[in-house]
Design an enzyme around this catalytic site. Structure first.
Site, short mmCIF file in Angstrom:
data_model
loop_
_atom_site.label_atom_id
_atom_site.label_comp_id
_atom_site.label_asym_id
_atom_site.label_seq_id
_atom_site.Cartn_x
_atom_site.Cartn_y
_atom_site.Cartn_z
N HIS A 18 -11.60 -3.88 10.31
CA HIS A 18 -12.23 -3.91 9.00
C HIS A 18 -13.51 -3.07 8.99
CE1 HIS A 18 -9.37 -6.75 7.62
NE2 HIS A 18 -10.10 -7.29 6.67
N GLU A 52 0.82 -1.22 0.00
CA GLU A 52 0.00 0.00 0.00
C GLU A 52 0.85 1.26 0.00
OE1 GLU A 52 -0.55 -2.65 1.82
OE2 GLU A 52 -2.58 -3.29 1.31
#
Ligand SMILES: Cc1ncc(C[n+]2csc(CCOP(=O)(O)OP(=O)(O)O)c2C)c(N)n1
Ligand SMILES: [Mg+2]
Lengths: 329, 348
Positions: free
Chosen positions: A112, A43
């Site tokens: 999440h 990322e």
């Protein structure tokens, strides 16, 4: 991508059979593997790659299936993307879009489920948009792609299944304009991202008590259309911001402060709702308490209007309950 | 390589930085300076292998790279002084030099960040079938960062036209490489990614150039990138600031002696005849004096500059498609053509 060959799209798994809930379906076949590709699990560097590509004349769209994963990209986003135009005296332009998905937990818990867009609202140089309807989802995305500054495009997974009118041809929804999604007189409800849906439902519950709520969808969190919200609050005298995030230093704090700075009336009543100030729990009994919902929003708005004189919480109504999406994704 | 040109480049960088060190105590330079004195040869050697249109990415220690790549000297001094005529209008400072027309992309003060940016730029060049190449400069400290390894992997995966240049001066601030990496052979590490990696120990401007020129030629002839070079070098001054720091205890003057004896600026000068050398030096001195005068005489940015360049200036209220979307109500019961996920797909 069809209109501009410089647009490129990449991110983890954008090219697999699930195609990011269908949002990238067929793009590889149509535009080729150079312009559309899945990436290594990197990322940080891939955000740096997006920036470098943008400097070279490309318009990258970097897709992340979770906002949580963007924490690994903060350096490039905050220290490079947000800064480049300014610290290079206006010579560098970074036309890039970061699609970041957020969602209710569906039991997925702590890492999440986070929204975190207020992190990005904090930083000059980034734009942040969180559309809630198909019309705005498409129009804002095209605006973001054409924008010459980095745009954080926040998608709520529950909203992915939200239906509504949307033109087939390309069009843009310009940065920095809010919408009044329900006109009303007694209280202003600002619902951010998925909480827009809960606010609209709450406005229907509130009708049972004779309270008419004006509901506003800010759409863009930066630039923020504070004028539209302030105008509404001048009329209603009450403002409840329902955020899809924690409250401290959040979008609600920002919106309320800006409204109070703009509307010099000390009688204005304000309130904030959002995540409980704890980590998102997976147990349904706790998760239920973690998020605001239409009924708790209606109850809070009722309190504001009735000065806490009486309390009320609506009975759950089946017609206002429908949930378009369940896990497991 | 043309020796006179090489000497001019080396001497010019050395003298610019000596002037910065001289001026620094006056507090006219409003920026932390990370001098490259002692490291000039790497930038000069690499940039001699590049052509206009090629791109370099560097770090906060990039005065040498900026000048070697053809960055504007007057704009550099003005930037140091925080003047509006600076290369970043006084909004960048010494650590954020930039000269886009020269192919010198803006530099970063956060270690390791521009490595990934360079890779992305090189990918962009490839995607747009542009014939140019990119050089990415960073220090031995940057190779401690995760972004370095992520960048190596992606650069190799996509075979981008790029040359990595690690300027290994042995230290990250005051911490030697040996305290950060055990028994490291950096080229072995990089080689493990499948990237051709070469260590150049001499610090010799001609040797560095020869290697990099070969890599550049290979990339230009369409061979897949990237290439990696570890160039040993030595920083003569303190990490940041204009002074010597051999008395600080973390390194010794003896260690520096070998590098100072190998001073590429002096050695290149010795290859020229006296008149040739003096001609170069006089021209450079005049240019530097003029650049300093330019910086001194320029204005600071006006108040209106404070909040410009945050975003692109645009007419917010231009023609817009902001039509009322109808009473969609957000309940999934609209009469529209599809859900948001289809709208996003269609937006792409
Ligand atoms: C991400 C990050 N961590 C720490 C620092 C503080 N810092 C500035 S320069 C530096 C040393 C970098 O060493 P190296 O990459 O070898 O470059 P050199 O200064 O030797 O040219 C450090 C740790 C920083 N700027 N960025
Ligand atoms: Mg070093």
């Amino acid at each position: 991508m069809g209109a501009d060959p410089s647009v490129m799209l990449f991110g983890l798994d954008v090219d697999d059979h699930k195609a990011i809930i269908g949002t990238t379906r067929g793009l590889v076949e149509k535009y080729g593997r150079e312009r559309v590709f899945g990436t290594p699990l990197s990322e940080d560097a891939m955000t740096g790659v997006a920036i470098g590509a943008a400097l070279s004349g490309i318009r990258p769209i970097h897709v992340h299936i979770r906002m949580d994963f963007l924490m690994l990209a903060m350096n490039q986003l905050v220290n490079v993307a947000a800064k480049s135009r300014y610290m290079f005296g206006g010579q560098e332009s970074l036309p890039m879009v970061v699609r970041a998905m957020i969602g209710k937990s569906w039991g997925q818990g702590a890492q999440h489920s986070q929204s975190l867009y207020s992190f990005f609202m904090h930083v000059p140089g980034l734009k942040v948009v969180a559309p809630t309807t198909p019309y705005d989802a498409k129009g804002c995305l095209i605006s973001a792609i054409r924008d010459n500054d980095p745009v954080m495009y926040v998608e709520h997974r529950l909203l992915h299944y939200q239906k509504g009118p949307v033109p087939t041809e390309p069009f843009t929804v310009p940065a920095g304009k809010a919408r009044i999604t329900n006109a009303g007189d007694d209280v202003t409800l600002v619902g951010i991202s998925y909480m827009q849906v809960e606010c609209l439902r709450a406005s229907k519950y509130l009708l049972e008590t004779g309270i008419s709520a004006e509901v506003i969808d800010p759409i863009w969190l930066n630039p923020l259309d504070i004028d539209t919200i302030a105008e509404s609050v001048r009329k209603t005298g009450r403002l409840l911001v329902v955020d899809n995030d924690w409250l401290s230093c959040g979008a609600g704090a920002e919106i309320i402060t800006q409204v109070l700075e703009q509307v010099p009336d000390r009688h204005i009543q304000v309130g904030r709702m959002g995540f409980a100030q704890c980590t998102c729990p997976p147990a349904p009994s706790l998760e239920e308490l973690f998020y605001p919902n239409a009924r708790t929003v209606a109850a809070r708005a009722f309190d504001l209007v009735r000065d806490n004189a009486v309390t009320w919480i609506p009975e759950e109504r089946a017609d206002l309950q429908e949930v378009e999406f369940k896990g497991p994704f | 390589m043309n020796i006179k040109k090489v000497y001019r480049e080396l001497f010019r960088i050395r003298r610019v930085e000596e002037e910065i060190a001289r001026i620094y105590p006056s507090d006219k330079i409003k920026s932390p300076v990370h001098l490259s004195i002692g490291q000039e040869a790497v930038s000069v050697a690499v940039c001699e292998a590049l052509v206009p249109g090629d791109i370099v990415f560097g770090t906060y220690r990039s005065h040498a790279l900026y000048l070697a790549k053809g960055g504007d000297l007057r704009a550099m001094f003005a930037e140091m002084y925080g003047k509006v005529t600076g290369c970043a209008r006084g909004k960048g400072g010494s650590m954020h030099l930039v000269d886009i027309p020269a192919g010198f992309m803006g530099t970063s003060a956060v270690v390791g960040t521009t490595i990934a940016n360079a890779v992305g730029y090189a990918y962009g060049l490839k995607l747009q079938s542009k014939p140019h190449i990119v050089a990415s400069f960073f220090g031995d400290g940057a190779v401690d960062e995760g972004a370095f390894y992520e960048s190596l992997n992606f650069a190799h995966l996509k075979q981008v036209p790029l040359i990595f240049i690690c300027e290994n001066n042995g230290y990250a601030i005051h911490t030697p490489q040996s305290a950060r990496q055990r028994d490291v052979n950096l080229c072995d590490r990089v080689g493990a990614y499948g990237i051709p990696a070469t260590r150049i120990e001499s610090g010799d401007v001609f040797e560095i150039h020869r290697h990099v020129q070969e890599a550049a030629d290979a990339l230009r002839s369409g061979q897949p990138g990237p290439f990696f070079f570890e160039c040993l070098t030595y920083r003569w001054k303190e990490h940041v600031g204009p002074n010597d720091d051999f008395d600080a205890g973390y390194r010794s003057r003896e260690e520096a002696q070998a590098w100072m004896a190998n001073d590429q600026v002096r050695l290149a000068g010795e290859k020229l005849s006296d008149p040739e050398r003096m001609e170069v030096e006089q021209n450079v001195e005049a240019e530097i004096a003029a650049a300093i005068a330019f910086a001194e005489n320029s204005s600071f940015p006006g108040a209106s500059e404070l909040t410009t360049d945050v975003y692109e200036e645009s007419e917010q209220d231009g023609p817009d498609d902001f039509v009322w979307r109808g009473d969609t109500g957000g309940h999934g019961s609209g009469d529209g053509r599809g859900p948001i996920r289809d709208a996003i797909w269609s937006g792409c």
